[in-house]
Design a protein around this motif. Structure first.
Motif, mmCIF file in Angstrom:
data_model
loop_
_atom_site.group_PDB
_atom_site.id
_atom_site.type_symbol
_atom_site.label_atom_id
_atom_site.label_comp_id
_atom_site.label_asym_id
_atom_site.label_seq_id
_atom_site.Cartn_x
_atom_site.Cartn_y
_atom_site.Cartn_z
ATOM 1 N N PRO A 18 12.713 4.417 -14.646
ATOM 2 C CA PRO A 18 11.847 5.280 -14.042
ATOM 3 C C PRO A 18 10.334 4.748 -13.844
ATOM 4 C CG PRO A 18 12.959 6.411 -15.558
ATOM 5 C CD PRO A 18 13.469 5.089 -15.783
ATOM 6 N N ARG A 19 10.078 4.097 -14.738
ATOM 7 C CA ARG A 19 8.648 3.439 -14.969
ATOM 8 C C ARG A 19 8.319 2.639 -13.759
ATOM 9 N NH1 ARG A 19 8.085 2.622 -21.452
ATOM 10 N NH2 ARG A 19 8.626 4.577 -22.093
ATOM 11 N N TRP A 20 9.337 1.693 -13.465
ATOM 12 C CA TRP A 20 9.480 0.716 -12.631
ATOM 13 C C TRP A 20 9.497 1.171 -11.192
ATOM 14 C CZ3 TRP A 20 14.057 -2.367 -14.870
ATOM 15 C CH2 TRP A 20 13.700 -3.481 -15.906
ATOM 16 N N ARG A 21 10.188 2.287 -11.095
ATOM 17 C CA ARG A 21 10.436 3.074 -9.795
ATOM 18 C C ARG A 21 8.944 3.632 -9.437
ATOM 19 N NH1 ARG A 21 14.453 6.474 -11.077
ATOM 20 N NH2 ARG A 21 15.949 4.926 -10.351
ATOM 21 N N ALA A 22 8.297 4.086 -10.470
ATOM 22 C CA ALA A 22 6.891 4.540 -10.056
ATOM 23 C C ALA A 22 5.939 3.607 -9.606
ATOM 24 C CB ALA A 22 6.358 5.330 -11.509
ATOM 25 N N ARG A 23 5.818 2.408 -10.405
ATOM 26 C CA ARG A 23 5.109 1.216 -9.891
ATOM 27 C C ARG A 23 5.545 0.710 -8.673
ATOM 28 N NH1 ARG A 23 4.844 -3.096 -14.378
ATOM 29 N NH2 ARG A 23 3.668 -4.227 -12.997
ATOM 30 N N ALA A 24 6.792 0.602 -8.260
ATOM 31 C CA ALA A 24 7.210 0.151 -6.917
ATOM 32 C C ALA A 24 6.510 1.142 -6.039
ATOM 33 C CB ALA A 24 8.579 0.083 -6.965
ATOM 34 N N ALA A 25 6.544 2.393 -6.088
ATOM 35 C CA ALA A 25 6.209 3.380 -5.158
ATOM 36 C C ALA A 25 4.627 3.324 -4.985
ATOM 37 C CB ALA A 25 6.616 4.806 -5.566
ATOM 38 N N GLY A 26 4.261 2.857 -6.020
ATOM 39 C CA GLY A 26 2.615 2.734 -5.897
ATOM 40 C C GLY A 26 1.971 1.465 -5.508
ATOM 41 N N ALA A 27 2.963 0.467 -5.401
ATOM 42 C CA ALA A 27 2.489 -1.047 -5.104
ATOM 43 C C ALA A 27 2.113 -0.993 -3.723
ATOM 44 C CB ALA A 27 3.620 -1.933 -5.278
ATOM 45 N N THR A 28 0.964 -1.575 -3.237
ATOM 46 C CA THR A 28 0.397 -1.492 -1.818
ATOM 47 C C THR A 28 0.058 -3.099 -1.373
ATOM 48 O OG1 THR A 28 -1.805 -1.314 -2.419
ATOM 49 C CG2 THR A 28 -0.548 0.726 -2.076
ATOM 50 N N THR A 29 0.234 -3.919 -2.122
ATOM 51 C CA THR A 29 0.002 -5.305 -1.729
ATOM 52 C C THR A 29 1.174 -6.137 -2.112
ATOM 53 O OG1 THR A 29 -1.039 -5.902 -3.710
ATOM 54 C CG2 THR A 29 -2.301 -4.879 -2.033
ATOM 55 N N ASP A 30 1.472 -7.216 -1.446
ATOM 56 C CA ASP A 30 2.378 -8.207 -1.756
ATOM 57 C C ASP A 30 2.203 -8.775 -3.108
ATOM 58 O OD1 ASP A 30 3.895 -8.075 0.683
ATOM 59 O OD2 ASP A 30 3.076 -10.006 1.557
ATOM 60 N N GLU A 31 0.889 -8.940 -3.298
ATOM 61 C CA GLU A 31 0.765 -9.361 -5.103
ATOM 62 C C GLU A 31 1.239 -8.431 -5.900
ATOM 63 O OE1 GLU A 31 -3.106 -10.911 -8.005
ATOM 64 O OE2 GLU A 31 -3.232 -10.300 -5.590
ATOM 65 N N GLU A 32 1.135 -7.290 -5.926
ATOM 66 C CA GLU A 32 1.364 -6.445 -6.746
ATOM 67 C C GLU A 32 2.985 -6.225 -6.811
ATOM 68 O OE1 GLU A 32 -1.354 -2.447 -6.809
ATOM 69 O OE2 GLU A 32 -0.650 -3.000 -5.038
ATOM 70 N N ARG A 33 3.751 -6.384 -5.634
ATOM 71 C CA ARG A 33 5.070 -6.409 -5.479
ATOM 72 C C ARG A 33 5.666 -7.726 -6.169
ATOM 73 N NH1 ARG A 33 4.166 -2.978 -0.954
ATOM 74 N NH2 ARG A 33 3.576 -5.078 0.355
ATOM 75 N N MET A 34 4.982 -8.718 -6.062
ATOM 76 C CA MET A 34 5.620 -9.964 -6.561
ATOM 77 C C MET A 34 5.517 -9.758 -8.077
ATOM 78 S SD MET A 34 4.071 -12.851 -3.926
ATOM 79 C CE MET A 34 4.721 -14.319 -4.900
ATOM 80 N N ARG A 35 4.218 -9.496 -8.669
ATOM 81 C CA ARG A 35 4.300 -9.459 -10.273
ATOM 82 C C ARG A 35 5.381 -8.555 -10.755
ATOM 83 N NH1 ARG A 35 -0.648 -6.991 -10.317
ATOM 84 N NH2 ARG A 35 -1.702 -8.932 -9.535
ATOM 85 N N LEU A 36 5.474 -7.128 -9.988
ATOM 86 C CA LEU A 36 6.375 -6.334 -10.439
ATOM 87 C C LEU A 36 7.746 -7.043 -10.601
ATOM 88 C CD1 LEU A 36 7.334 -3.551 -11.482
ATOM 89 C CD2 LEU A 36 7.326 -2.631 -9.469
ATOM 90 N N SER A 37 8.206 -7.698 -9.365
ATOM 91 C CA SER A 37 9.360 -8.123 -9.183
ATOM 92 C C SER A 37 9.853 -9.312 -10.269
ATOM 93 C CB SER A 37 9.751 -8.873 -7.749
ATOM 94 O OG SER A 37 9.003 -9.951 -7.570
ATOM 95 N N ARG A 38 8.687 -10.114 -10.746
ATOM 96 C CA ARG A 38 8.814 -10.874 -11.555
ATOM 97 C C ARG A 38 9.169 -10.380 -13.206
ATOM 98 N NH1 ARG A 38 4.447 -15.763 -13.063
ATOM 99 N NH2 ARG A 38 5.828 -17.301 -14.108
#
Length: 279
Positions: free
Chosen positions: A168-188
């Motif tokens: 659920p924490r990852w889900r919330a972070r993914a929903a709030g990610a607005t840039t490719d950099e944020e999504r890349m950091r989270l995906s890693r």
């Protein structure tokens, strides 16, 4: 680690306990300057009144780091705390090292008090991390005060048995990610955790330890032959851990599909991690 004398190396000592996986002797020459700089900067940032010991972990002390791709992972054990100034010092130290050394792609610097690392609650999580996955860099090695570890279901539960809380924490972070950099950091980060969980799910059956993500994915596939689609997803996670993706579909596959399935499978096999204070 690979094959030794024709027998699969399971990362164990002669007595069947898990070997410490890293060493300063394994640090490649490309990374030696940043490791030495980390030693100096940590000493300056925390001083003897705060610093008990410091450790390297991850690909650099395992000797598998790739220049310009791998990050520098550090753990600082404090006499107590950490305090606000300690956290600020950690951020400043990490940023300075990352800026000064292009051979690394980011710095992760964890802070933890000695009493936590040696506590009964952390014996099979933080204690295992220090004793088997960390390489001493400064100060007294806390591993001398910890037991030897075996690849048991208890170890699996306490190291990665909180996956259901993370989804659920990852889900919330993914929903709030607005840039490719944020999504890349989270995906890693998500990919790394999913592969480690997939490995420790099967670790007691395999009877050994590895931190190599690609090998972990293959070991999972070996022990889940009836789930080829899950094996493919875990292999994709291992690849993403090395080469992060900004694609929302990749994150969705990890967070909405693989993550919940793996969490349920993990709970059924090993139970859930003992709750920590504040969780």
């Amino acid at each position: 680690m690979g094959e030794t004398t024709g027998t699969e190396d399971k990362g164990l000592a002669a007595d069947g306990t898990i070997r410490r996986e890293g060493s300063l002797k394994h640090v490649h020459a490309d990374f030696a300057p940043v490791v030495e700089a980390a030693r100096v900067r940590i000493t300056e940032a925390f001083g003897p009144e705060r610093l008990h010991s410091a450790y390297l972990y991850g690909s650099i002390p395992r000797g598998t780091a790739i220049p310009g791709v791998s990050d520098l992972d550090l753990l600082v054990a404090l006499h107590d705390g950490p305090t606000g100034p300690d956290r600020a010092a950690a951020e400043e130290t990490g940023a300075a090292l990352d800026s000064a050394f292009p051979v690394i792609d980011g710095v992760g610097l964890l802070l933890s008090p000695v009493r936590t690392l040696l506590s009964e609650a952390e014996r099979d999580d933080g204690g295992f991390f220090i004793a088997c996955l960390c390489t001493p860099l400064l100060g007294e090695d806390l591993a001398a005060r910890l037991p030897r570890y075996r690849p048991t279901s208890l170890l699996a539960r306490e190291t990665n048995g909180d996956l259901a809380l993370l989804v659920p924490r990852w889900r919330a972070r993914a929903a709030g990610a607005t840039t490719d950099e944020e999504r890349m950091r989270l995906s890693r980060g998500v990919a790394r955790r999913l592969v480690r969980s997939a490995f420790t799910l099967v670790m007691p059956r395999w009877g050994g330890w590895t931190s190599d993500l690609h090998r972990s994915a293959e070991l999972f596939a070996r022990h889940y032959p009836d789930h080829p689609e899950r094996a493919s997803q875990v292999r994709a996670a291992a690849a993403t851990a090395r080469t992060p993706s900004p694609e929302p579909a990749v994150l969705a596959m990890f967070i909405e599909d693989l993550g919940p399935w793996l969490a349920a499978e993990y709970t059924a096999a090993h139970g859930t991690k003992t709750p920590r204070t504040g969780e």
